[in-house]
Enzyme design. Sequence first.
Site, mmCIF file in Angstrom:
data_model
loop_
_atom_site.group_PDB
_atom_site.id
_atom_site.type_symbol
_atom_site.label_atom_id
_atom_site.label_comp_id
_atom_site.label_asym_id
_atom_site.label_seq_id
_atom_site.Cartn_x
_atom_site.Cartn_y
_atom_site.Cartn_z
ATOM 1 N N GLY A 57 7.270 -1.266 51.387
ATOM 2 C CA GLY A 57 8.617 -1.006 51.890
ATOM 3 C C GLY A 57 9.414 -2.249 52.205
ATOM 4 N N HIS A 58 8.827 -3.429 52.011
ATOM 5 C CA HIS A 58 9.505 -4.681 52.414
ATOM 6 C C HIS A 58 9.368 -5.728 51.318
ATOM 7 C CE1 HIS A 58 10.549 -8.157 55.002
ATOM 8 N NE2 HIS A 58 11.120 -7.255 55.765
ATOM 9 N N PHE A 59 10.007 -5.776 50.389
ATOM 10 C CA PHE A 59 10.937 -4.826 49.778
ATOM 11 C C PHE A 59 10.348 -4.467 48.427
ATOM 12 C CE2 PHE A 59 13.292 -7.799 52.462
ATOM 13 C CZ PHE A 59 13.920 -6.942 53.347
ATOM 14 N N VAL A 64 8.446 -9.339 50.210
ATOM 15 C CA VAL A 64 8.511 -10.461 51.147
ATOM 16 C C VAL A 64 7.694 -10.087 52.383
ATOM 17 C CG1 VAL A 64 10.039 -11.827 52.627
ATOM 18 C CG2 VAL A 64 10.812 -11.143 50.357
#
Length: 163
Positions: A57-59, A64
């Site tokens: 989810g990041h990203f 990252v």
Amino acid sequence: MSQFNQNNKQIDVMGIRKILPHRYPFALLDKIVDWSVEDRTIVAQKNVTINEDFFNGHFPDFPVMPGVLIVEAMAQATAILGELMAETLFAHVVEKAGGGRRTFMLAGIDKVRVKRPVVPGDVLVIESRMVKQKNIICTAESVAKVDGQIVCSAELMAAYKDY
């Protein structure tokens, strides 16, 4: 922590598990590369892989490592340093523990700077130095580097507490 020998400066992931209470997904360190009670320093390593849960989810299209997790890895390295130093610096507190388990818990974060992204394939090298200690509170200066370049710096405070 007398089981860890000052002559052998490396501690593998199984040794880290003996020191820290953290477990997946928050056990963020893979190895202690070097440490010194005398110099009040530690060098730890985190191998960042695409398999980390947080990259979902990041990203998704530009993975990252979240800055807060970089700081958490820095805090874990500092906690290990504190544990390795506990018998000398915190002897009065260790004696009062009454056989219960104690560890260092994050008590404050100051002067945080995230300077560049940490991405899959990076090897995050964390260097922490204990700069101050009063009663059960200690303060450390910590930097995280990739390829010798600082990616994050912070001043961390930790308290030696029962859990």
